[in-house]
Scaffold this motif. Structure first.
Motif, short mmCIF file in Angstrom:
data_model
loop_
_atom_site.label_atom_id
_atom_site.label_comp_id
_atom_site.label_asym_id
_atom_site.label_seq_id
_atom_site.Cartn_x
_atom_site.Cartn_y
_atom_site.Cartn_z
N GLN A 197 0.83 -1.19 0.00
CA GLN A 197 0.00 0.00 0.00
C GLN A 197 0.87 1.24 0.00
O GLN A 197 1.92 1.27 0.63
CB GLN A 197 -0.84 0.03 1.28
CG GLN A 197 -2.22 -0.50 1.10
CD GLN A 197 -2.98 -0.35 2.39
OE1 GLN A 197 -2.64 -0.97 3.36
NE2 GLN A 197 -4.00 0.48 2.37
N LYS A 198 0.41 2.28 -0.69
CA LYS A 198 1.15 3.54 -0.70
C LYS A 198 0.94 4.30 0.59
O LYS A 198 1.86 4.85 1.14
CB LYS A 198 0.72 4.39 -1.89
CG LYS A 198 1.17 3.82 -3.21
CD LYS A 198 0.84 4.74 -4.34
CE LYS A 198 1.36 4.15 -5.63
NZ LYS A 198 1.13 5.02 -6.76
N ALA A 199 -0.28 4.36 1.07
CA ALA A 199 -0.59 5.11 2.28
C ALA A 199 -1.50 4.29 3.17
O ALA A 199 -2.30 3.48 2.70
CB ALA A 199 -1.24 6.44 1.95
N ASP A 200 -1.38 4.52 4.46
CA ASP A 200 -2.23 3.85 5.43
C ASP A 200 -3.66 4.35 5.28
O ASP A 200 -3.88 5.57 5.19
CB ASP A 200 -1.69 4.13 6.84
CG ASP A 200 -2.51 3.47 7.91
OD1 ASP A 200 -2.34 2.26 8.12
OD2 ASP A 200 -3.34 4.17 8.53
N ASN A 201 -4.62 3.45 5.24
CA ASN A 201 -6.02 3.84 5.06
C ASN A 201 -6.56 4.68 6.21
O ASN A 201 -7.45 5.50 6.01
CB ASN A 201 -6.90 2.61 4.90
CG ASN A 201 -6.70 1.93 3.57
OD1 ASN A 201 -6.32 2.54 2.60
ND2 ASN A 201 -6.94 0.63 3.54
N LEU A 258 2.20 7.86 4.50
CA LEU A 258 2.86 6.89 3.65
C LEU A 258 3.41 5.72 4.45
O LEU A 258 3.88 5.90 5.57
CB LEU A 258 4.03 7.55 2.90
CG LEU A 258 3.69 8.63 1.90
CD1 LEU A 258 4.96 9.23 1.33
CD2 LEU A 258 2.82 8.07 0.79
N GLY A 259 3.35 4.53 3.86
CA GLY A 259 3.98 3.37 4.44
C GLY A 259 5.49 3.46 4.22
O GLY A 259 5.97 4.32 3.48
N GLN A 260 6.23 2.57 4.84
CA GLN A 260 7.69 2.64 4.78
C GLN A 260 8.23 2.59 3.35
O GLN A 260 9.07 3.39 2.97
CB GLN A 260 8.32 1.53 5.61
CG GLN A 260 9.83 1.62 5.64
CD GLN A 260 10.46 0.67 6.64
OE1 GLN A 260 9.82 0.22 7.56
NE2 GLN A 260 11.72 0.37 6.42
N THR A 261 7.74 1.66 2.54
CA THR A 261 8.24 1.52 1.17
C THR A 261 7.94 2.77 0.36
O THR A 261 8.82 3.29 -0.35
CB THR A 261 7.61 0.29 0.49
OG1 THR A 261 7.89 -0.86 1.27
CG2 THR A 261 8.13 0.10 -0.92
N SER A 262 6.73 3.29 0.45
CA SER A 262 6.37 4.49 -0.29
C SER A 262 7.14 5.71 0.21
O SER A 262 7.54 6.57 -0.58
CB SER A 262 4.87 4.76 -0.17
OG SER A 262 4.14 3.72 -0.77
N LYS A 275 10.65 5.64 -1.29
CA LYS A 275 10.62 6.07 -2.69
C LYS A 275 10.44 7.58 -2.79
O LYS A 275 11.08 8.25 -3.60
CB LYS A 275 9.50 5.36 -3.45
CG LYS A 275 9.79 3.91 -3.72
CD LYS A 275 8.65 3.26 -4.47
CE LYS A 275 8.92 1.77 -4.65
NZ LYS A 275 7.81 1.09 -5.32
N TYR A 276 9.56 8.13 -1.97
CA TYR A 276 9.31 9.57 -1.95
C TYR A 276 10.59 10.33 -1.59
O TYR A 276 10.91 11.35 -2.21
CB TYR A 276 8.19 9.90 -0.97
CG TYR A 276 7.92 11.37 -0.85
CD1 TYR A 276 7.16 12.04 -1.81
CD2 TYR A 276 8.42 12.11 0.22
CE1 TYR A 276 6.90 13.39 -1.70
CE2 TYR A 276 8.18 13.46 0.33
CZ TYR A 276 7.42 14.09 -0.62
OH TYR A 276 7.17 15.44 -0.53
N ILE A 277 11.32 9.83 -0.60
CA ILE A 277 12.56 10.48 -0.18
C ILE A 277 13.59 10.45 -1.31
O ILE A 277 14.27 11.44 -1.57
CB ILE A 277 13.11 9.84 1.10
CG1 ILE A 277 12.19 10.17 2.28
CG2 ILE A 277 14.54 10.29 1.38
CD1 ILE A 277 12.49 9.40 3.54
N GLN A 278 13.69 9.31 -1.99
CA GLN A 278 14.64 9.21 -3.11
C GLN A 278 14.33 10.22 -4.21
O GLN A 278 15.22 10.89 -4.72
CB GLN A 278 14.62 7.80 -3.70
CG GLN A 278 15.28 6.76 -2.82
CD GLN A 278 15.13 5.35 -3.38
OE1 GLN A 278 14.35 5.10 -4.29
NE2 GLN A 278 15.89 4.42 -2.81
N ILE A 279 13.07 10.35 -4.54
CA ILE A 279 12.66 11.30 -5.58
C ILE A 279 12.85 12.74 -5.09
O ILE A 279 13.39 13.58 -5.81
CB ILE A 279 11.18 11.06 -5.98
CG1 ILE A 279 11.05 9.71 -6.69
CG2 ILE A 279 10.66 12.19 -6.85
CD1 ILE A 279 9.62 9.24 -6.86
#
Length: 74
Positions: free
Chosen positions: A5-9, A14-18, A21-25
């Protein structure tokens, strides 16, 4: 295995994986900044003792509080 999931419902965060990725971008766009990672100690116990519905409320209220502070809505 399903997609993460991208974000917690509940919290909308954001979840850890998302987040990774956001930090990298973002690091390519923004040259300075900070990351704050928070955890709720014994959160499993909150869910077990008071129920998942109450745990969801704790997550949502915490996320709203953090968002409000970042927007200056203290």
């Amino acid at each position: 295995m399903g997609a993460k999931q991208k974000a917690d419902n509940v919290s909308g965060l954001l979840g850890q994986t998302s987040l990774e990725k956001y930090i990298q971008i973002s690091s390519k766009i923004f040259k300075s900044g900070f990351v704050l990672r928070l955890g709720l100690d014994d959160f499993r116990e909150i869910n077990e003792r008071y129920g998942v519905e109450y745990g969801d409320k704790v997550l949502k209220d915490t996320a709203e509080c953090i968002s409000g502070c970042l927007k200056g809505e203290q």
